[in-house]
Motif scaffolding. Structure first.
Motif, PDB file in Angstrom:
ATOM      1  N   PHE A  91       0.832  -1.205   0.000  1.00 48.39           N
ATOM      2  CA  PHE A  91       0.000   0.000   0.000  1.00 48.39           C
ATOM      3  C   PHE A  91       0.871   1.262   0.000  1.00 48.39           C
ATOM      4  O   PHE A  91       0.603   2.218  -0.713  1.00 48.39           O
ATOM      5  N   VAL A  92       1.919   1.260   0.830  1.00 46.78           N
ATOM      6  CA  VAL A  92       2.774   2.448   0.931  1.00 46.78           C
ATOM      7  C   VAL A  92       3.517   2.693  -0.383  1.00 46.78           C
ATOM      8  O   VAL A  92       3.591   3.826  -0.878  1.00 46.78           O
ATOM      9  N   LYS A  94       2.620   1.853  -3.333  1.00 49.51           N
ATOM     10  CA  LYS A  94       1.684   2.331  -4.357  1.00 49.51           C
ATOM     11  C   LYS A  94       1.504   3.839  -4.258  1.00 49.51           C
ATOM     12  O   LYS A  94       1.364   4.537  -5.259  1.00 49.51           O
ATOM     13  N   GLU A  95       1.515   4.351  -3.018  1.00 53.03           N
ATOM     14  CA  GLU A  95       1.403   5.807  -2.844  1.00 53.03           C
ATOM     15  C   GLU A  95       2.653   6.503  -3.373  1.00 53.03           C
ATOM     16  O   GLU A  95       2.565   7.541  -4.034  1.00 53.03           O
TER      17      GLU A  95
END
Lengths: 316, 262
Positions: A91-92, A94-95
């Protein structure tokens, strides 16, 4: 062609998926490792060389690496001369890559299972729609960013080690509006992190909240413990263990679902696993529709017997 | 407090989805609002209820069927609904979609300043979860993503971010783009009065021209990626299910040994 690989590390230790990403990077070009945070220890640099890294670009930005806008600036600077940037699809990350793509114009595919060069463009493969479809995507831009899922490439050292020359990346970080008020480390579990584990043994409602057998089975198989949404909602086990579309998506070689019915959200987080085995009291549980091997029965009977049998077979 | 919530129309996860000519096709029935967007609507409603004043705008982008998503938001208690619809948007990648949503946010913000944009953590049919970051970067607003808790006080928003290695608390001044996870709250059910009112509530429909956007900046032609091939995964071959009559565990172990997995 230079292929930048953003390395995941905790306490100076490189995570297993990073070696998978370096292995994949070698099929596309020359890997250049990108390291954010504290300075890498010498043995980590040596390992990056073993997996083919020609350079290790270090942006020693400490906890600033936790703010996506700052991390993205550092990654963009460290990978400025690379045509491809590979990251692990968390998730991180992807940011971070969203911001890198917006500042560089690169095309992005995340959650990929593989990547190759076709006619000078990067093409990726991935599964979509709760892992019911296989899709091949071409990145049409000169710069490509690929987020790769753990356990999708077999990590192997390079036939010829890379130089792993350490190069400092000195880049002014932007002021950000976001401010880290506190960072509270999640206590590290023994064993492998869920997303990276080659084997995952998960328990759901059928455990009744007792994870003793699940943990024992996971330990025996060298795997991590997972859980369904039901179980984390009940507070039986912490949220870090939740396998599913809003928790952790896993693609281990072996997934063992114990007392999990297989709701669509759960299946979406594990359906692309190599071999799927299920134990459930309900013969109509949807999990059996996607399992290679299913046992209709109680996990409290089946798991202890399976553990005994596996121990016997290892001894013989 | 003024909050805009982005909502997306997604097909029921159980319904059939497929690819045609590189684009997703969906069966028309069963569609509703992306389940994770319900947490976004709930977060917005709770904030204005706590503040004792405020308005919630629900915004969606898509074809005619997308309007179902903002109707659902109205049923839950949103005050205004906006549907951005234009043929030129079809085939947009995440960056094109962010460009369109950012333009709509700016239009609402220009009428009267917004404090927050709240989104779900991901769309359950696409699930790349890149949109909230892209939107924050495009607007140049604060980015507070993957919030499992959200509070607003003194012109600042604070979130709790539950990552695999740490629990972070992150603060940033308004206006901010916040994405919330399904841990953030429990969405309410629509009540009868709101359901009836939502049927008659007006939905503003905006085209790209009304957003002052060049059609060539969005849509399939501007997309940086192309789907070149898509195929349905075959069901697993040679599936076996046995009923435990006393040797189920042994059978399972033998299967794992045979596959070389232990």
């Amino acid at each position: 062609m230079s292929v930048a690989v953003l390395i995941e590390h905790h306490g100076g230790q490189i995570s297993r998926p990073s070696f998978e990403a370096l292995t994949l990077a070698r099929t596309l070009g020359t890997p250049v490792a990108v390291w954010l945070g504290e300075e890498p220890p010498a043995d980590a640099v040596a390992q990056l060389g073993e997996y083919g890294a020609a350079e290790v670009r270090v942006a020693a930005i400490g906890d600033d690496a936790r703010l996506p806008a700052k991390a993205a600036t550092a990654v963009a600077a460290a990978s400025a001369d690379s045509s491809v940037l590979l990251v692990i699809s968390t998730f991180v990350n992807k940011e971070i890559v969203t911001r890198v793509a917006m500042s560089t114009g690169a095309g992005v595919v995340v959650d990929a299972a593989g990547a190759e060069l076709v006619d000078g463009r990067v093409e990726t493969t991935q599964t979509v729609f709760a892992a019911t479809w296989d899709v091949r995507t071409r990145i049409e831009t000169d710069r490509a960013i690929v987020g790769i899922r753990p356990n999708t490439t077999q990590a192997a050292p390079a036939p010829t080690a890379g130089d792993a020359t350490v190069v400092g990346v000195d880049v002014p970080l932007p002021e950000t509006r976001e401010r880290l008020a506190s960072v509270e480390a999640v206590p590290e579990e023994d064993g492998v992190p869920l997303a990276e584990a080659p084997v995952v043994v998960s328990g759901g409602r059928g455990t009744g909240g007792d994870y003793t057998l699940i943990r024992e089975f996971a330990d025996l198989l060298g795997g991590a413990v997972g859980a369904s949404r039901d179980a984390t909602d009940e507070g039986w086990i912490s949220h870090e263990h939740m396998v599913g579309q809003t928790g952790t998506t896993v693609t281990p070689a072996l997934y063992v679902a114990c007392g999990i019915s297989g709701a669509v959200h759960h299946r979406g987080g594990m359906q692309a696993s190599g071999t799927i085995v299920a134990i459930n009291l309900d013969p109509d549980a949807p999990i059996f529709e996607i399992s290679d091997f299913g046992v209709v029965g109680s996990l409290f009977d089946v798991i202890p017997q399976a553990i005994e049998r596996i121990k016997q077979s290892r001894e013989s | 407090m003024r909050i805009l919530v982005t909502v997306k129309h997604t097909p029921d996860l159980q319904s059939q989805r497929s690819f045609t000519e590189g684009a997703v096709t969906r069966t028309a029935e069963d569609g509703s609002m992306n389940e994770l967007d319900e947490n976004a609507v709930e977060a917005a409603l709770q904030l204005i209820e706590a503040a004792g004043e405020g308005e919630v705008y629900a915004l969606t982008v898509g074809g005619a069927d997308a309007v179902a998503a903002v109707r659902k938001a109205l049923q839950l208690g949103a005050h205004h609904a906006i549907h951005v619809s234009d043929e030129a948007i079809a085939g947009s990648d995440v960056f094109g979609t962010a460009t369109v949503i950012a333009a709509a946010v700016r239009k609402v913000h220009a009428e009267a300043p917004l404090d927050l944009v709240v989104t779900g953590m991901a769309a359950l049919d696409g699930l790349t979860s890149m949109l909230p970051t892209a939107l924050a970067a495009e607007l140049d607003w604060s980015q507070l993503t993957l919030a499992s808790g959200l509070t607003v006080a003194d012109g600042e928003a604070t979130i709790i971010r539950h990552l695999p290695d740490a629990r972070e608390t992150v603060s940033a001044p308004l206006p901010a783009v916040v994405s919330v996870t399904d841990e953030a709250n429990t969405p309410r059910y629509p009540n009868f009065k709101l359901i009836m009112a939502a049927r008659k509530a007006p939905v503003a429909t905006w085209s790209l021209a009304e957003l002052d956007l060049d059609p060539s900046a969005v849509g399939a032609s501007a997309a940086r990626t192309t789907v070149v091939d898509a195929s349905e995964r075959p069901p697993r071959a040679n599936r076996q299910v046995v009923t435990d009559t006393g040797d189920g565990g042994t059978a399972l172990a033998d299967f794992l040994v045979e596959r070389g997995l232990v």
